[in-house]
Scaffold this motif. Structure first.
Motif, PDB file in Angstrom:
ATOM      1  N   ARG A 157      -1.055 -17.064  -7.846  1.00  0.00           N
ATOM      2  CA  ARG A 157      -1.587 -18.033  -6.753  1.00  0.00           C
ATOM      3  C   ARG A 157      -1.471 -17.487  -5.299  1.00  0.00           C
ATOM      4  NH1 ARG A 157      -1.970 -23.420  -9.503  1.00  0.00           N
ATOM      5  NH2 ARG A 157      -2.438 -24.040  -7.182  1.00  0.00           N
ATOM      6  N   TRP A 158      -1.696 -16.017  -5.219  1.00  0.00           N
ATOM      7  CA  TRP A 158      -1.487 -15.344  -3.977  1.00  0.00           C
ATOM      8  C   TRP A 158      -2.889 -14.970  -3.411  1.00  0.00           C
ATOM      9  CZ3 TRP A 158       2.023 -10.357  -5.216  1.00  0.00           C
ATOM     10  CH2 TRP A 158       3.452 -11.035  -5.580  1.00  0.00           C
ATOM     11  N   VAL A 159      -2.839 -14.872  -2.071  1.00  0.00           N
ATOM     12  CA  VAL A 159      -4.095 -14.255  -1.376  1.00  0.00           C
ATOM     13  C   VAL A 159      -4.056 -12.716  -1.634  1.00  0.00           C
ATOM     14  CG1 VAL A 159      -5.178 -13.823   0.841  1.00  0.00           C
ATOM     15  CG2 VAL A 159      -4.292 -15.900   0.285  1.00  0.00           C
ATOM     16  N   LEU A 160      -5.008 -11.902  -2.221  1.00  0.00           N
ATOM     17  CA  LEU A 160      -4.887 -10.739  -2.735  1.00  0.00           C
ATOM     18  C   LEU A 160      -5.518 -10.025  -1.437  1.00  0.00           C
ATOM     19  CD1 LEU A 160      -4.659  -8.464  -4.622  1.00  0.00           C
ATOM     20  CD2 LEU A 160      -6.749  -8.865  -5.819  1.00  0.00           C
ATOM     21  N   ASP A 161      -4.805  -8.911  -0.987  1.00  0.00           N
ATOM     22  CA  ASP A 161      -5.308  -7.964   0.092  1.00  0.00           C
ATOM     23  C   ASP A 161      -5.806  -6.816  -0.868  1.00  0.00           C
ATOM     24  OD1 ASP A 161      -6.030  -6.005   1.875  1.00  0.00           O
ATOM     25  OD2 ASP A 161      -3.991  -6.360   2.972  1.00  0.00           O
ATOM     26  N   ILE A 162      -7.022  -6.625  -1.056  1.00  0.00           N
ATOM     27  CA  ILE A 162      -7.547  -5.340  -1.653  1.00  0.00           C
ATOM     28  C   ILE A 162      -7.045  -4.170  -1.483  1.00  0.00           C
ATOM     29  CG2 ILE A 162      -9.628  -4.230  -2.390  1.00  0.00           C
ATOM     30  CD1 ILE A 162      -9.661  -7.080  -3.499  1.00  0.00           C
ATOM     31  N   ASN A 163      -6.571  -3.866  -0.046  1.00  0.00           N
ATOM     32  CA  ASN A 163      -5.933  -2.718   0.148  1.00  0.00           C
ATOM     33  C   ASN A 163      -4.544  -2.390  -0.965  1.00  0.00           C
ATOM     34  OD1 ASN A 163      -8.001  -2.065   2.047  1.00  0.00           O
ATOM     35  ND2 ASN A 163      -6.748  -3.008   3.822  1.00  0.00           N
ATOM     36  N   ALA A 164      -3.992  -3.426  -1.198  1.00  0.00           N
ATOM     37  CA  ALA A 164      -2.928  -3.282  -1.914  1.00  0.00           C
ATOM     38  C   ALA A 164      -3.076  -2.606  -3.222  1.00  0.00           C
ATOM     39  CB  ALA A 164      -1.983  -4.613  -2.187  1.00  0.00           C
ATOM     40  N   LEU A 165      -4.586  -2.648  -3.723  1.00  0.00           N
ATOM     41  CA  LEU A 165      -4.628  -1.912  -4.848  1.00  0.00           C
ATOM     42  C   LEU A 165      -4.682  -0.479  -4.646  1.00  0.00           C
ATOM     43  CD1 LEU A 165      -7.607  -4.231  -6.033  1.00  0.00           C
ATOM     44  CD2 LEU A 165      -5.208  -4.410  -6.774  1.00  0.00           C
ATOM     45  N   GLY A 166      -4.385   0.125  -3.747  1.00  0.00           N
ATOM     46  CA  GLY A 166      -4.431   1.666  -3.406  1.00  0.00           C
ATOM     47  C   GLY A 166      -3.297   2.277  -4.490  1.00  0.00           C
ATOM     48  N   PRO A 167      -3.439   3.658  -4.087  1.00  0.00           N
ATOM     49  CA  PRO A 167      -2.081   4.393  -4.807  1.00  0.00           C
ATOM     50  C   PRO A 167      -0.715   3.867  -4.620  1.00  0.00           C
ATOM     51  CG  PRO A 167      -3.955   5.915  -3.837  1.00  0.00           C
ATOM     52  CD  PRO A 167      -4.118   4.570  -3.364  1.00  0.00           C
ATOM     53  N   GLY A 168       0.136   3.737  -5.483  1.00  0.00           N
ATOM     54  CA  GLY A 168       1.470   3.576  -5.458  1.00  0.00           C
ATOM     55  C   GLY A 168       1.537   2.046  -5.579  1.00  0.00           C
ATOM     56  N   SER A 169       0.426   1.224  -5.627  1.00  0.00           N
ATOM     57  CA  SER A 169       0.770  -0.103  -5.773  1.00  0.00           C
ATOM     58  C   SER A 169       1.131  -0.617  -7.172  1.00  0.00           C
ATOM     59  CB  SER A 169      -0.766  -0.907  -5.571  1.00  0.00           C
ATOM     60  OG  SER A 169      -0.843  -2.270  -5.685  1.00  0.00           O
ATOM     61  N   ASP A 170       1.865  -1.443  -7.407  1.00  0.00           N
ATOM     62  CA  ASP A 170       2.200  -2.167  -8.683  1.00  0.00           C
ATOM     63  C   ASP A 170       1.123  -3.166  -9.029  1.00  0.00           C
ATOM     64  OD1 ASP A 170       2.367  -4.373  -6.866  1.00  0.00           O
ATOM     65  OD2 ASP A 170       4.133  -5.107  -7.573  1.00  0.00           O
ATOM     66  N   LEU A 171       0.008  -3.228  -8.562  1.00  0.00           N
ATOM     67  CA  LEU A 171      -1.227  -3.978  -8.807  1.00  0.00           C
ATOM     68  C   LEU A 171      -1.992  -2.874  -9.695  1.00  0.00           C
ATOM     69  CD1 LEU A 171      -1.870  -6.216  -5.976  1.00  0.00           C
ATOM     70  CD2 LEU A 171      -0.491  -6.837  -8.037  1.00  0.00           C
TER      71      LEU A 171
END
Length: 396
Positions: free
Chosen positions: A98-112
């Motif tokens: 139920r979070w707001v997703l920041d697409i930039n968090a999908l970059g290298p090193g992300s746990d997403l």
């Protein structure tokens, strides 16, 4: 632990970036005003863009229970034709966290670990919309206008608060529309009673012809009168049946793989009109062949009627993420107010002898397939209807 401490410090040791009371009241007022003219979806996106200073927004809503997310509205972004899968890693993540997703968090090193499905749309934030515990919609926000601005947990909290209010308004609007449709169907039943009265009179005339035919069938004058009565009665009943056969509602779709180009070609050949021109490519879609043919036929008949049978009707079949059928005419067109307030409603028509039921049924059939109908029209310059259907593949 480091993340939790960071959130705690951000929420408790910095001056508030937003005055929640001001934004809440402003959002409520804007939605109340725009709800009167049916622009709630667009206004929600406008307010999000203004509040967070982002470059455009899109609204997707789930179609049916567990269905895909269909594009509903866009602001400073063209409303995409592609649907978003109703299931997958992204949806599961939003449903669970139920979070707001920041697409930039999908970059290298992300746990997403799931892929970015919005790379081509230049979307940075995905705001989930919930009804109870069920994910029912998505607001997609573009990148910040100020490229140096850093969004914090306070931004995300306000996004979630506004999303909750927006979803409540959208859900109430949906329930109100459903109630309105139920009332419209009840009204159709009343009108049908009057139409059936005319049909009963027609049948009475036919019964009288049959009765007299037993005694005067060899009389040439009676034969002529009988043929004229039969001809008029048949035309009258055909007109009534064509309008009434679409009122049963609730029909289960018999889905199969249908070549949209071949189906459209078959409908046009039955009409035998030299004013119809069909172009496009073979596209397969999963649909009810009979119901979809009714949609095509109705769009063509409306296009011919708009120009009194004298103008040209251009049909185009293709795919752009979804299968589409586009029907253009150069007829009388429709006013902006009619498009906005009356189109697709029962008994609302520009025809002198029309019931205003055909397009209403077309929309219901297309939406039952998980698609939608778009329309563009200007008075005196013609009309374009575009039917979008999901799940298309090339038939080449």
């Amino acid at each position: 632990m480091r993340r939790r401490i960071k959130v705690f410090i951000s929420k408790n040791f910095y001056r508030d970036k937003y005055d929640y009371r001001v934004h809440w009241l402003g959002f409520t007022q804007r939605l109340s005003q725009k709800g009167l003219n049916g622009r709630i979806q667009e206004e929600i996106l406008v307010f999000f863009c203004e509040t967070f200073s982002v470059r455009g927004a899109l609204l997707y809503m789930r179609s049916g229970e567990g269905g895909d997310f269909q594009p509903i509205a866009g602001y400073r972004r063209s409303c995409q034709t592609e649907s978003l899968p109703g299931r997958g890693d992204l949806v599961d993540f939003l449903q669970e966290r139920r979070w707001v997703l920041d697409i930039n968090a999908l970059g290298p090193g992300s746990d997403l670990k799931f892929e970015n499905p919005f790379a081509e749309q230049e979307i940075q934030f995905v705001v989930p919309l919930f009804i109870d515990e069920n994910l029912q919609g998505l607001i997609l926000l573009g990148a910040p206008i100020d490229t140096g601005e850093k969004f914090s947990f306070e931004d995300y909290d306000l996004m979630k608060v506004m999303a909750s209010q927006a979803m409540a308004v959208l859900h109430n609007q949906k329930l109100a529309d459903q109630l309105s449709r139920d009332r419209e169907l009840a009204a159709i039943g009343k009108v049908t009673a009057f139409v059936m009265h005319d049909l009963k009179n027609t049948l009475s005339n036919l019964a009288l012809v049959v009765e007299n035919g037993r005694h005067y069938l060899d009389d040439p004058e009676f034969q002529q009168d009988m043929l004229e009565t039969l001809d008029k009665s048949v035309e009258r009943m055909k007109g009534l049946v064509d309008r009434l056969k679409n009122l049963e509602g609730g029909k289960t779709l018999e889905l199969e793989q249908v070549n949209l180009l071949e189906l459209t070609m078959g409908v046009t050949e039955e009409m035998s009109s030299s004013n119809i021109q069909l172009t496009g490519e073979p596209v397969m879609c999963r649909a009810d062949r009979f119901e979809l043919a009714r949609v095509v036929e109705n769009l063509i008949l409306n296009a011919l009627d708009a120009s009194n049978g004298e103008g040209h009707v251009d049909l185009e079949v293709g795919q752009a993420g979804m299968a589409y059928l586009r029907c253009r005419d150069d007829g009388c067109g429709m006013s902006e107010s009619f498009l906005k307030d009356r189109l697709f409603k029962p008994f609302e028509t520009t025809k002198k002898k029309g019931f205003g039921i055909g397009l209403y049924q077309c929309r219901n059939i297309v939406e039952a397939h998980g698609g939608r109908i778009e329309v563009e029209s200007k008075e005196g310059r013609g009309t374009t209807f575009t039917v979008w259907l999901p799940g298309c593949v090339s038939a080449k």
